[in-house]
Design an enzyme around this catalytic site. Structure first.
Site, mmCIF file in Angstrom:
data_model
loop_
_atom_site.group_PDB
_atom_site.id
_atom_site.type_symbol
_atom_site.label_atom_id
_atom_site.label_comp_id
_atom_site.label_asym_id
_atom_site.label_seq_id
_atom_site.Cartn_x
_atom_site.Cartn_y
_atom_site.Cartn_z
ATOM 1 N N LYS A 22 0.834 -1.219 0.000
ATOM 2 C CA LYS A 22 0.000 0.000 0.000
ATOM 3 C C LYS A 22 0.860 1.257 0.000
ATOM 4 C CE LYS A 22 -2.973 0.490 3.560
ATOM 5 N NZ LYS A 22 -2.771 1.785 4.230
ATOM 6 N N SER A 23 1.878 1.285 0.844
ATOM 7 C CA SER A 23 2.726 2.486 0.933
ATOM 8 C C SER A 23 3.410 2.760 -0.410
ATOM 9 C CB SER A 23 3.811 2.290 1.995
ATOM 10 O OG SER A 23 3.237 2.161 3.258
ATOM 11 N N ARG A 27 2.834 5.996 -3.252
ATOM 12 C CA ARG A 27 3.980 6.827 -3.652
ATOM 13 C C ARG A 27 4.244 6.736 -5.152
ATOM 14 N NH1 ARG A 27 4.169 5.618 1.573
ATOM 15 N NH2 ARG A 27 5.499 6.757 3.040
ATOM 16 N N GLY A 95 -5.240 7.537 5.488
ATOM 17 C CA GLY A 95 -4.320 8.513 6.070
ATOM 18 C C GLY A 95 -3.144 8.806 5.157
ATOM 19 N N ARG A 123 -8.631 11.794 12.781
ATOM 20 C CA ARG A 123 -7.180 11.580 12.879
ATOM 21 C C ARG A 123 -6.425 12.912 12.767
ATOM 22 N NH1 ARG A 123 -5.405 6.614 9.297
ATOM 23 N NH2 ARG A 123 -3.543 6.891 10.587
ATOM 24 N N SER A 168 7.139 9.200 12.059
ATOM 25 C CA SER A 168 6.051 9.070 11.076
ATOM 26 C C SER A 168 6.575 9.197 9.655
ATOM 27 C CB SER A 168 4.979 10.142 11.315
ATOM 28 O OG SER A 168 4.091 10.159 10.211
ATOM 29 N N ASP A 316 2.047 -1.138 12.007
ATOM 30 C CA ASP A 316 0.691 -1.571 11.628
ATOM 31 C C ASP A 316 0.373 -2.993 12.077
ATOM 32 O OD1 ASP A 316 0.080 0.835 10.411
ATOM 33 O OD2 ASP A 316 0.974 0.227 8.502
ATOM 34 N N LYS A 343 -4.336 5.686 14.843
ATOM 35 C CA LYS A 343 -4.416 4.986 13.548
ATOM 36 C C LYS A 343 -5.872 4.993 13.070
ATOM 37 C CE LYS A 343 -0.108 4.166 13.065
ATOM 38 N NZ LYS A 343 0.595 4.903 12.009
HETATM 39 C C1 S3P Z 1 2.548 4.718 6.237
HETATM 40 C C2 S3P Z 1 3.129 5.098 7.423
HETATM 41 C C3 S3P Z 1 2.606 4.690 8.741
HETATM 42 C C4 S3P Z 1 1.677 3.490 8.610
HETATM 43 C C5 S3P Z 1 0.679 3.653 7.502
HETATM 44 C C6 S3P Z 1 1.394 3.817 6.172
HETATM 45 C C7 S3P Z 1 3.123 5.235 4.986
HETATM 46 O O1 S3P Z 1 1.878 5.766 9.286
HETATM 47 O O2 S3P Z 1 1.008 3.295 9.843
HETATM 48 O O3 S3P Z 1 -0.179 2.541 7.437
HETATM 49 O O4 S3P Z 1 2.764 4.732 3.904
HETATM 50 O O5 S3P Z 1 3.950 6.158 5.061
HETATM 51 P P1 S3P Z 1 2.565 6.932 10.172
HETATM 52 O O6 S3P Z 1 3.437 7.727 9.322
HETATM 53 O O7 S3P Z 1 1.402 7.738 10.704
HETATM 54 O O8 S3P Z 1 3.293 6.202 11.261
#
Ligand code: S3P
Length: 454
Positions: A22-23, A27, A95, A123, A168, A316, A343
Site C-alpha cells: 500500500k505504501s 507513492r 491517512g 485523525r 512518522s 501496523d 491509527k
Molecule cells: C505509512 C506510514 C505509517 C503506517 C501507515 C502507512 C506510509 O503511518 O502506519 O499505514 O505509507 O507512510 P505513520 O506515518 O502515521 O506512522
C-alpha cells in the site's frame, strides 16, 4: 455494514496471492503524477485507499489508466503542474492519501478541499499542517486541524529544516514532497528510522536525495522523470494469513514475493522469537526492494517482549501480534505504543476491548499492552466492533479460526482498503469466514473476568 462470522477451521494449506504494498502504491502514483512523461506501475494495490489517491490525482489533471496487462499507466503533468480540482477530494479511510497529497499539493499554485470518512475525520492532521505552513502553504481547517480541510498551495515554497516530533513516514514524506518544489534544501530529521520508500522511489525517478543517519536532505526544483515501478507484495497484509497459518495446527502456507525491507520487518522478527516456523526462500531484489517467498507452518508460539525501539518497524502489525500473543504461552509485553491510538482507530483500546470480550486476560496502559497467554486459544464467542479499521477486522477474523466459539465482526467492508480479496483468499485455503446477520445482543459477555488498567 457487512457482519462476518469466523468459525473454527482445520489447517490452512496452499498458497495465497498477497496484494501489492500500500505504501509503495500510493507513492508510485504520486511521484508518477508530477514526473515528466509516462510511469508504468506493475503490481499496484487495487484497493479502496489506493483508488482514493488515483482519483484525487485524476481530478488534478493527471492521466491515470489501467492497461490490458493489469499494469497502470500514469501520464505525469511534469512542468505543466497540477490543476485545482473542481470538487472535494475524497480521501475515504486513507491517512497516507491525505497526508502525502497535502505535501504534494502544497508546492503548486492550486487550492483543494479534502474530506474523509468518519475514521479519517478523527485523525490528527496538524502534524502535517504545521511543517507545511512553515513552508508557506495555507490551510483552513476544522478546529483541532481535523478533516475536512482546505489547502492553498504556492509555487514559491520555502525550504525548512524540520525535526519530526514523532516517528512518522507519512509526515516525513509530506515534507519531502513539498521540498521537491521549495527554494533551497529541505532537511527532515527523523526521531527514528521509518519506512524509506519515498526517498528510495524519488531516487528511482531521478532525484538526488541524501540520507545521513536520521537526516534526509533534498534540494528543491528537481524534475522527476517517469519510469517503471514494480510493487512487491505488502508485508503488513501478509501478516494476517501468516499468523492464521501459525495458529491453525498442521497448516502449511506459501506466500510469494513478500517485501522484507528491514524497516517493515519487526513483526517477522517478533514471530521468529516466539517460535514461529517461517522459512524465507529465494531472497532477491525486485524493483529496488528486498523480497522473499515465505513458507509458514503451524507452530506452538511462546510469549515475547517487544522492545519500544522495534515499534516503528511493525507499527501496523500490533493488532495481529496481539492475536498471536493471546494464543501463545506466557505473558507478552509491548511498549512504546502511543501512535497506535491515532491509527484508523484507537487500536490499543479497540484491540483490548475485543480481546477481553473474546476471553483474553490483559492489561492496557497508556502506551503499553500486556497479554496473559495460556498457550491455548481463548474461548471466543464475541461480537467485535471494528471501528472502521481494516486491520482490527482482519485480526479478529483470524482469531475466530481457533476459538471454540465463533467470533463475529460488525463490518468487514473496511478490509477492501488494503486487502480486497482477504475473505475469499482465506476461505480458499480452508478458513471458515461467512456473512452473518448476528448482532451484538446475540453474543456472550466475558468482560467480568478481566483485569484492565487504564
Ligand atoms: C505509512 C506510514 C505509517 C503506517 C501507515 C502507512 C506510509 O503511518 O502506519 O499505514 O505509507 O507512510 P505513520 O506515518 O502515521 O506512522
Amino acid at each position: 455494514m457487512d457482519s462476518t462470522l469466523s468459525s473454527k477451521s482445520t489447517s490452512l494449506v496452499g498458497h495465497i496471492r498477497i496484494p501489492g504494498d500500500k505504501s509503495i502504491s500510493h507513492r508510485a502514483l504520486m511521484l508518477g503524477a508530477i514526473a515528466e512523461g509516462e510511469t508504468l506501475i506493475y503490481g499496484l494495490l487495487n484497493s479502496a485507499d489506493v483508488f482514493c489517491t488515483a482519483t484525487a490525482l485524476k481530478n488534478m489533471g493527471v492521466g491515470v489508466s489501467n492497461r490490458q496487462d493489469g499494469s497502470w499507466s500514469i501520464q505525469g503533468v511534469g512542468s505543466q503542474g497540477l490543476q485545482s480540482p473542481k470538487s472535494f477530494l475524497d480521501m475515504g479511510n486513507s491517512g497516507t492519501s491525505v497526508r502525502l497529497l497535502m505535501g504534494l499539493i502544497a508546492g503548486y499554485d492550486i487550492s483543494a478541499e479534502l474530506k474523509g470518512d468518519a475514521s479519517l475525520s478523527k485523525r490528527p492532521m496538524n502534524r502535517v499542517i504545521d511543517p507545511l505552513t512553515q513552508m508557506g502553504a495555507i490551510f483552513k481547517t476544522h478546529e483541532k486541524g481535523y478533516l475536512p480541510l482546505k489547502i492553498q498551495g504556492i509555487s514559491e515554497l520555502s525550504s525548512i529544516r524540520y525535526q519530526l516530533p514523532m516517528a512518522s513516514a507519512q509526515v516525513k514524506s509530506a515534507i519531502l514532497l513539498a521540498g521537491l518544489r521549495a527554494k533551497g534544501t529541505t532537511h527532515v530529521i527523523e526521531l527514528e528510522k521509518t519506512r524509506d520508500y519515498t526517498e528510495t522511489m524519488m531516487r528511482t525517478f531521478g532525484a538526488h536525495v541524501e540520507t545521513d543517519g536520521l537526516e534526509i536532505s533534498l534540494e528543491g526544483g528537481q524534475v522527476l522523470q517517469g519510469c517503471a515501478i514494480d510493487v512487491p507484495a505488502d508485508p503488513s497484509s501478509a501478516a494476517f494469513p501468516i499468523v492464521a497459518a501459525l495458529l491453525c495446527e498442521g497448516s502449511e502456507l506459501t506466500l510469494n514475493n513478500i517485501g522484507i525491507n528491514e524497516r517493515r520487518f519487526g513483526l517477522y522478527e517478533t514471530l521468529l522469537e516466539m517460535g514461529a516456523d517461517i522459512t524465507f526462500k529465494n531472497k532477491r531484489t525486485q524493483g529496488g526492494e528486498p523480497v522473499s517467498d515465505l513458507v509458514i507452518k503451524g507452530s506452538a508460539l511462546k510469549a515475547v517482549t517487544v522492545p519500544a525501539e522495534r515499534v516503528v518497524s511493525m507499527i501496523d502489525e500490533f493488532p495481529i501480534l496481539a492475536i498471536a500473543a493471546a494464543c501463545a504461552e506466557g505473558t507478552t509485553t509491548m511498549s512504546g505504543l502511543a501512535e497506535l491510538r491515532v491509527k484508523e482507530s484507537d487500536r490499543l483500546a479497540v484491540m483490548a476491548k475485543g480481546l477481553i470480550a473474546s476471553g483474553v486476560k490483559l492489561e492496557e496502559g497508556h502506551d503499553t499492552l500486556t497479554i496473559y497467554g495460556t498457550g491455548h486459544p481463548p474461548s471466543g464467542g464475541a461480537f467485535i466492533e471494528t471501528a472502521l479499521d481494516h486491520r482490527i477486522a482482519m485480526s479478529f477474523l483470524v482469531l475466530g479460526l481457533v476459538t471454540n466459539e465463533p467470533i463475529t465482526i460488525d463490518d468487514a467492508t473496511p478490509i477492501r482498503t488494503s486487502f480486497p480479496n482477504f475473505i475469499e483468499s482465506m476461505n480458499d485455503i480452508g478458513a471458515e469466514f461467512q456473512p452473518t446477520n448476528k448482532t451484538q445482543s446475540d453474543s456472550i459477555d466475558l468482560s467480568h473476568d478481566i483485569v484492565r488498567h487504564l
